[in-house]
Design a protein around this motif. Structure first.
Motif, PDB file in Angstrom:
ATOM      1  N   GLN B   6       0.837  -1.203   0.000  1.00 17.53           N
ATOM      2  CA  GLN B   6       0.000   0.000   0.000  1.00 17.53           C
ATOM      3  C   GLN B   6       0.873   1.254   0.000  1.00 17.53           C
ATOM      4  O   GLN B   6       1.925   1.305   0.636  1.00 17.53           O
ATOM      5  CB  GLN B   6      -0.916   0.015   1.228  1.00 17.53           C
ATOM      6  N   CYS B  23      -3.136   0.234  -3.705  1.00 16.58           N
ATOM      7  CA  CYS B  23      -2.818  -1.117  -3.240  1.00 16.58           C
ATOM      8  C   CYS B  23      -2.325  -1.891  -4.450  1.00 16.58           C
ATOM      9  O   CYS B  23      -3.064  -2.082  -5.420  1.00 16.58           O
ATOM     10  CB  CYS B  23      -4.064  -1.767  -2.647  1.00 16.58           C
ATOM     11  N   CYS B  89      -5.973  -2.821   2.568  1.00 16.83           N
ATOM     12  CA  CYS B  89      -6.536  -3.658   1.520  1.00 16.83           C
ATOM     13  C   CYS B  89      -6.277  -5.129   1.883  1.00 16.83           C
ATOM     14  O   CYS B  89      -5.384  -5.437   2.688  1.00 16.83           O
ATOM     15  CB  CYS B  89      -5.958  -3.325   0.149  1.00 16.83           C
ATOM     16  N   GLY B 101      -2.573  -5.688   3.047  1.00 15.09           N
ATOM     17  CA  GLY B 101      -1.532  -4.706   2.856  1.00 15.09           C
ATOM     18  C   GLY B 101      -1.099  -4.121   4.193  1.00 15.09           C
ATOM     19  O   GLY B 101      -1.730  -4.369   5.223  1.00 15.09           O
TER      20      GLY B 101
END
Lengths: 123, 109
Positions: B6, B23, B89, B101
């Motif tokens: 990310q 992401c 994410c 992430g």
């Protein structure tokens, strides 16, 4: 409203065991796969384990495989995580999490999260 | 295992501004099975977006997810005071494992 309430966290010495519980309510627990996700203090999210809705299929992160066991009792609407041989790196908040689809594989986004229970592994 | 990266790590913006969070996946995410979560201090994460672009129940339409393959974006069109938080994410297209992430913190300038 879906409710997931974790319990069983605490301070434990390295090498010892702990069992977490997650009491589910306001939905048909036996129809949903459930996950445990953990978060070390000040860090990101890490997946720990998944159990299918019927308890027949279980999956684990490599970091906990052989040490942790996920289980469920659908008659009690409760999810468990038995944690053995605990290590300092297992420290964190453990979340009980539901998937959004019934009778599915369990590999989904995660729609309802409990408030978490803190596990601290320290001597 | 699909690794999610990310960026940026922190985004400093003012209320009313537009936030764009990225992401990036180490390999293509099958089915665009990617979700976004918001987490505020001391709280559990909240599902915002699933399937890359579908808003979860009750999520305001200022949150928009887009992307496919290896590149995904969460856009907040006009930041409200309650939107300052950390965003994660997560992919569920190539499992096990589920992967997340590292997060983007959206802070008030």
């Amino acid at each position: 409203q879906v409710q997931l309430v974790e319990s069983g966290g605490g301070v434990v010495q390295p090498g010892r065991s702990l069992r977490l519980s997650c009491a589910a309510s306001e939905f048909t627990f036996s129809s949903y796969g459930m996950h445990w996700v953990r978060q070390a203090p000040g860090k990101g999210l890490n997946w720990v384990a998944l159990i299918s809705y019927d308890g027949k299929n279980k999956y684990y992160a490599d970091s906990v495989k052989g040490r942790f066991t996920i289980s469920r009792d659908n008659s009690k609407n409760t999810l468990y995580l038995q944690m053995n041989s605990l290590r300092p790196e297992d420290t964190g908040v453990y979340y009980c999490v539901r998937v959004p689809a019934v009778f599915s594989s369990g590999w989904h986004s995660l729609d309802y999260w409990g408030q978490g229970t803190l596990v601290t592994v320290s001597s | 295992e699909i690794v999610l990266t990310q960026s940026p790590g922190t985004l400093s913006l003012s209320p009313g501004e537009r936030a764009t969070l990225s992401c990036r996946a180490s390999q293509s995410v099958p089915g665009s099975f990617l979700a976004w979560y918001q987490q505020k201090p001391g709280q559990a994460p909240r599902l915002l977006i699933y399937g890359a672009s579908s808003r979860a129940t009750g999520i305001p339409d200022r949150f928009r997810g887009s992307g496919s393959g290896t590149d995904f974006t969460l856009t907040i069109s006009r930041l409200e005071p309650e939107d300052f938080a950390v965003y994660y994410c997560q992919q569920y297209g190539s499992t096990p494992p589920l992967t997340f992430g590292g997060g983007t913190k959206v802070e008030s300038k």
